[in-house]
Design an enzyme around this catalytic site. Structure first.
Site, PDB file in Angstrom:
ATOM      1  N   ASP A 151      15.678  -5.410   9.125  1.00  0.00           N
ATOM      2  CA  ASP A 151      14.465  -5.841   8.437  1.00  0.00           C
ATOM      3  C   ASP A 151      14.275  -7.326   8.703  1.00  0.00           C
ATOM      4  O   ASP A 151      15.239  -8.041   9.019  1.00  0.00           O
ATOM      5  CB  ASP A 151      14.579  -5.579   6.932  1.00  0.00           C
ATOM      6  CG  ASP A 151      13.216  -5.441   6.260  1.00  0.00           C
ATOM      7  OD1 ASP A 151      12.865  -4.331   5.843  1.00  0.00           O
ATOM      8  OD2 ASP A 151      12.497  -6.458   6.159  1.00  0.00           O
TER       9      ASP A 151
ATOM     10  N   ILE B  18       7.506   6.736  11.311  1.00  0.00           N
ATOM     11  CA  ILE B  18       6.876   6.989  10.020  1.00  0.00           C
ATOM     12  C   ILE B  18       5.435   6.504  10.064  1.00  0.00           C
ATOM     13  O   ILE B  18       5.168   5.315  10.265  1.00  0.00           O
ATOM     14  CB  ILE B  18       7.657   6.311   8.888  1.00  0.00           C
ATOM     15  CG1 ILE B  18       9.053   6.936   8.806  1.00  0.00           C
ATOM     16  CG2 ILE B  18       6.922   6.450   7.564  1.00  0.00           C
ATOM     17  CD1 ILE B  18       9.957   6.312   7.792  1.00  0.00           C
TER      18      ILE B  18
ATOM     19  N   LYS C 171      -3.686   8.075   6.937  1.00  0.00           N
ATOM     20  CA  LYS C 171      -4.851   7.296   7.362  1.00  0.00           C
ATOM     21  C   LYS C 171      -5.008   7.290   8.871  1.00  0.00           C
ATOM     22  O   LYS C 171      -6.030   6.829   9.407  1.00  0.00           O
ATOM     23  CB  LYS C 171      -4.742   5.869   6.818  1.00  0.00           C
ATOM     24  CG  LYS C 171      -4.835   5.813   5.296  1.00  0.00           C
ATOM     25  CD  LYS C 171      -4.556   4.448   4.747  1.00  0.00           C
ATOM     26  CE  LYS C 171      -4.701   4.436   3.227  1.00  0.00           C
ATOM     27  NZ  LYS C 171      -3.792   5.379   2.542  1.00  0.00           N
TER      28      LYS C 171
ATOM     29  N   SER D 151       6.365   3.346  -4.492  1.00  0.00           N
ATOM     30  CA  SER D 151       6.743   2.414  -3.436  1.00  0.00           C
ATOM     31  C   SER D 151       6.224   1.021  -3.773  1.00  0.00           C
ATOM     32  O   SER D 151       5.241   0.853  -4.490  1.00  0.00           O
ATOM     33  CB  SER D 151       6.192   2.881  -2.081  1.00  0.00           C
ATOM     34  OG  SER D 151       4.785   2.913  -2.106  1.00  0.00           O
TER      35      SER D 151
ATOM     36  N   THR E  69     -11.329   1.389  -7.096  1.00  0.00           N
ATOM     37  CA  THR E  69     -12.451   1.073  -6.213  1.00  0.00           C
ATOM     38  C   THR E  69     -13.675   1.943  -6.479  1.00  0.00           C
ATOM     39  O   THR E  69     -14.808   1.458  -6.447  1.00  0.00           O
ATOM     40  CB  THR E  69     -12.031   1.232  -4.741  1.00  0.00           C
ATOM     41  OG1 THR E  69     -11.575   2.575  -4.522  1.00  0.00           O
ATOM     42  CG2 THR E  69     -10.924   0.256  -4.390  1.00  0.00           C
TER      43      THR E  69
ATOM     44  N   GLU F 206     -12.087   1.753   3.856  1.00  0.00           N
ATOM     45  CA  GLU F 206     -11.521   2.705   2.905  1.00  0.00           C
ATOM     46  C   GLU F 206     -12.391   3.957   2.814  1.00  0.00           C
ATOM     47  O   GLU F 206     -13.614   3.886   2.801  1.00  0.00           O
ATOM     48  CB  GLU F 206     -11.396   2.059   1.523  1.00  0.00           C
ATOM     49  CG  GLU F 206     -10.686   2.931   0.512  1.00  0.00           C
ATOM     50  CD  GLU F 206     -10.510   2.238  -0.823  1.00  0.00           C
ATOM     51  OE1 GLU F 206      -9.698   2.706  -1.635  1.00  0.00           O
ATOM     52  OE2 GLU F 206     -11.207   1.215  -1.062  1.00  0.00           O
TER      53      GLU F 206
END
Length: 608
Positions: free
Chosen positions: A309, A401, A405, A446, A467, A534
């Protein structure tokens, strides 16, 4: 109590004799009294040595104590019968079985009556004490009038430290209609829950059913959220096998439990087969998914677990969680950015991983809309580095992963993740190894997720920002997401993109309402409008893609369309050593990587 029980035997024998017309001084009556005395002594010994009824093993007047006393007195009655039969045979007198039976029945009745009376007195005293010291408890309605529900009623009704007081129950069992548990009535069925709560002025519901169906639970929580009713439950029953239920076991209901999710059952033997004894690399190991992956992989006994990371604090946290230390002084904790090809190659050269889980990514949609170059550098070029080096260093299994979307993308995030999927597929078709991708929906809990954000807004007193009132998303839990990733590495075919069946999409505003209801606060919800890129609803599979389920009923396998692999823009740029983002010369990759043909834009700006 033991002396009293012995006296009951003598008193019962005397009453039985009087009922049959015998005088207290008659030989038959004296014989029966002697037998009853023997029975009392035997009962005394049994109570101390065998059933332990005199050592406060059972609560006074409980069913368990009543059963033990009945068994104790039954054995004593048999002893009395044997003694009386022997005496009758020796003296030639009648056995008088009816009188002996009456003695046993009267003795048992007297013993149980005293115990039940003691329980009534204790219960009354506890109730009076509770009413004196308990003033601010919240009224609750318990769903389920079974054994667990009874425990909750008893626990909350007679514990002055309890924050709750039970006022009603609901249960779908017709046999429990009009039932009362410690004075608390069953006031209707689960369908009547809202009306019962309104009638009893209860703003909290406790689910006391061990295996409450997911759809039923979703229905209950949705209805309660609409009426501002808080829903709680108890810890899993398996955690209560060796101890009694406690107030702390009544907890907030996990949002994942009410979304109708169906758990995927992981074949541990398949996972262990390709992870045990292997060197495994996890990129993005400090993130929510990466850290959970690392935890689960560690349990399968890899030869080496390399966690990579760019966030040193995140690495410290995951090392502390897995190994119980956070010294960050071992080579398996790697501080590296996947954008830096040279540094990443040094990691591959040192550790020679056999399995790679690629979880490193930028994932926040609005940020990437403002900074598409950053999404391009990490999600596309960084992924290209991981995939290319996995190919060069002979990695046998790679799991990329991705996100839902990427299906018919309309955002920078979706487009960059779709490019990573296509690179993974193209490489797999080139080399024939198990290089696969996995698409997630929204992962509950998460870091930085919608759920995390809503809880933080509630803690701050609101408002919760959504939203659009009609926006909806697919959800899955972190454990489910990691199970899918691990299974993908075991049964995914080279080039597959796998998608978990996440049930029906859930409206974001419904999730917000449930969280507000759980908090017990009056938190407003504000609608801010859809952000650039979105969608109102996400797709799991693109319109030009076809999914099939050859191995698992809840996992679809999607293959990137062939024509998408035949585009030449990126192939040309890489072949001449140009970076599509900056137009600067680079060292061309090896021949295998050059042969990748991917449809990519000429610049990050074109991702918009």
């Amino acid at each position: 109590m033991p002396v009293v029980d012995t006296l009951f035997w003598l008193l019962a024998a005397f009453v039985a004799c009087r009922l049959h017309g015998d005088a207290f001084t008659s030989p038959a009556a004296l014989t029966l009294l002697a037998c009853a005395a023997v029975a009392g002594i035997v009962s005394l010994c049994l109570g101390y040595l065998w059933l332990l009824t005199y050592r406060r093993r059972y609560p006074a007047g409980s069913f368990e104590e009543a059963t033990a006393v009945a068994a104790q007195f039954g054995v004593s009655a048999l002893v009395m019968l044997v003694v009386a039969a022997g005496w009758a045979a020796a003296t030639g007198t009648p056995l008088r079985t009816l009188t002996l039976s009456a003695t046993f029945a009267l003795a048992l009745l007297a013993a149980l009556t005293v115990r039940f009376a003691a329980r009534l007195v204790t219960t009354y005293q506890a109730s009076q004490y509770y009413q004196r010291v308990a003033r601010d408890q919240a009224p609750i309605v318990v769903v389920g009038a079974g054994r667990v529900g009874e425990q909750i009623i008893h626990l909350t009704k007679f514990d002055a430290a309890s924050p709750f007081t039970p006022v009603g129950l609901v249960d779908d069992d017709p046999a429990k209609r009009n039932l009362r548990i410690l004075g608390v009535p069953v006031s209707g069925t689960v369908d009547d829950l809202i009306d019962v709560c309104t009638e009893l002025s209860a703003a909290t519901v406790v689910i006391a059913v061990a295996d409450f169906p997911a759809e039923r639970l979703k229905q209950v929580t949705t209805g309660c959220a609409e009426h501002g009713i808080r829903v709680m439950t108890i810890v899993p029953v398996r955690q209560l096998t060796n101890r009694a239920l406690q107030i702390s076991d009544i907890r907030e209901i996990d949002l994942a439990e009410v979304l109708g999710r169906r758990e995927i059952h992981t074949d541990v033997s398949q996972i262990a087969g390709y992870l045990s004894g292997r060197t495994v690399l996890v990129t993005g190991a400090g993130g929510s998914i990466g850290s959970e992956l690392a935890r689960q992989i560690h349990g399968f006994g890899p030869k080496e677990l390399v966690m990579l990371d760019r966030d040193e604090s995140a690495l410290h946290s995951v090392q502390l969680d897995i190994y119980g230390k956070g010294l960050l002084d071992t080579r398996d904790m790697v501080l590296c950015d996947i954008r830096d090809r040279d540094a990443l190659e040094a990691v591959f050269a040192e550790h020679r991983p056999e399995v790679v889980f690629h979880a490193a990514a930028l994932k926040h949609l609005p940020m990437l809309e403002m900074y598409p170059e950053e999404g391009w550098k990490t999600n596309v070029l960084g992924s290209r580095n991981v995939i290319d080096l996995a190919l060069r260093y002979d990695v046998q299994t790679l799991v990329n992963i991705s996100t839902d979307k990427a299906a018919d993308p309309t955002s920078v995030l979706g487009r960059t993740k779709l490019l990573a999927e296509r690179m993974t597929t193209a490489t797999a078709l080139e080399c024939g190894r198990r290089f696969v991708s996995v698409r997630f929906g929204n992962v509950l809990g998460s870091r930085g997720s919608m759920l995390w954000t809503f809880k933080r807004q509630i803690e701050e007193g609101g408002p919760i920002t959504v939203t659009h009132p009609d926006v909806e998303r697919f959800f899955m839990t972190i454990p489910e997401a990691c199970q899918l990733v691990l299974q993908a590495g075991s049964f995914g075919r080279p080039g597959d993109t796998m998608v978990l069946d996440m049930g029906e999409p859930v409206k974001i505003v419904d999730v917000a309402r449930r969280l507000v209801a759980q908090s017990g606060k009056d938190i407003p919800i504000e609608f801010t409008g859809l952000r650039p890129g979105e969608k109102l609803s996400e797709d799991l599979v693109g319109h030009s893609e076809h999914g099939e389920r050859p191995f698992h009923p809840l996992v679809s396998h999607v293959r990137v369309q062939e024509e998408a692999l035949q585009a030449v823009e990126e192939l040309h740029a890489w072949a001449v050593g140009e970076d599509p983002l900056e137009g600067k010369a680079q060292t061309p990759p090896d021949d295998a990587a050059v042969r990748l043909s991917l449809p990519v834009p000429d610049s990050a700006e074109a991702l918009r």
